[in-house]
Write an enzyme that holds these catalytic residues in place. Structure first.
Site, PDB file in Angstrom:
ATOM      1  CB  SER A 128      51.873  33.035  33.078  1.00 52.35           C
ATOM      2  OG  SER A 128      51.597  32.316  31.896  1.00 52.35           O
ATOM      3  CE1 TYR A 165      46.910  31.213  35.081  1.00 53.59           C
ATOM      4  CE2 TYR A 165      47.363  32.059  32.880  1.00 53.59           C
ATOM      5  CZ  TYR A 165      47.744  31.316  33.982  1.00 53.59           C
ATOM      6  OH  TYR A 165      48.973  30.691  33.993  1.00 53.59           O
TER       7      TYR A 165
END
Length: 303
Positions: A153, A178
């Site tokens: 990400s 996350y």
């Protein structure tokens, strides 16, 4: 940076223009939804045989019904016995693996425990892919050259591995969990490349950018409105999100570009290999050792 005419608005079609992947075997986890589906279709169009391990095989077969050269099999990345069983089936049926795209993932889900009590983000996004790569190592090293792409990400320097509580047993925060798992993806690719380069296996991590996909399924609309992602009517903020084809472009580029033949271990953004490395090699080695201890798997012992 590597020199390329590709950029943030490039699509998978732009990346693979003129590329022939006939005779190659690729594997895309989560390759039937969102970025994974776009990646599977792009690799298939270029001639690759694509294996799609899926938590929901029936849904995968339905999504890929119009895509040629695709094989669907069952895989639950949260269950090491499932990862082992899938790897055994793969190795029985395929002698080599040229491309492995570790694409499947979850984001901002409620606190969930899987396997021996592992936190779900760390288990699915990192440990499952770590185990899968280790178990498929014979097929990766059997290829003339192989690429492993970990879909991470957008990196933030504030991200940390919570070394003293990696499973978030003391306090759970869905975004910290996350981002820890996405940092783990970056660290994993860095150390895997170090171990694999002598065997012709190169690894990269990728930031696909902002894309609206089923990855956001755990987020309430109110949360996305508050973040400025969408308006009250559900319309996306202008200019914020890429299309799925644009989002998948960087992972397809990292998996196939000959410009990367002499590189490895790096972090790719917008079809470029970044100059700066957001990870520390000692931290990458520490994560690898932790992952080996948790899963009982370590290709490093054979590399």
């Amino acid at each position: 940076m590597t020199h390329t005419t590709l950029g943030p608005h490039s699509t998978t079609g732009d990346v693979l223009a003129g590329v022939d992947l006939t005779g190659t075997t690729a594997l895309v986890t989560g390759g039937y939804s969102g970025l994974g589906l776009a990646t599977t279709r792009a690799l298939s169009r270029a001639g690759a045989r694509v294996i799609v391990p899926a938590l929901r095989p029936d849904a995968a077969r339905q999504a890929l019904a119009d895509t040629a050269g695709v094989e669907v099999d069952r895989l639950d990345l949260a269950d090491l016995s499932s990862v082992r069983a899938f790897a055994q089936r793969f190795l029985r049926n395929h002698s080599a693996l040229d491309i492995l795209v570790a694409n499947a993932g979850i984001m901002a889900c409620p606190e969930t425990r899987v396997g021996p009590g592992w936190e779900a983000h760390f288990a699915v996004n990192h440990l499952g892919h770590y185990a899968l790569t280790n178990l498929l190592w014979p097929a990766l090293t059997a290829a003339d050259t192989a690429r492993v792409v970990a879909v991470a990400s957008g990196w933030d320097p504030a991200w940390r591995i919570r070394w003293d509580d990696v499973q978030f047993e003391r306090s759970y925060d869905k975004w910290e969990a996350y981002t820890q798992s996405k940092l783990a993806n970056i660290l994993f690719a860095r150390h895997l490349d170090l171990l694999g380069r002598a065997h012709g296996v190169r690894a990269f991590s990728v930031n696909p950018g902002w894309i609206r996909t089923p990855l956001q399924r755990h987020l309430a609309a109110e949360e996305m409105v508050a973040a400025g992602w969408i308006d009250a009517d559900g319309n996306t903020a202008p200019g914020l999100f890429k299309t799925v084809e644009q989002g998948a472009a960087t992972q397809v580029w990292a998996a196939t570009s000959p410009q990367l033949d002499a590189n490895g271990g790096g972090y790719c953004v917008d079809c470029h290999l970044t100059d700066s490395d957001p990870t520390d090699s000692d931290e990458a080695a520490r994560l690898w050792a932790l992952s080996a201890d948790l899963t009982g798997l370590d290709l490093g012992e054979r590399a």
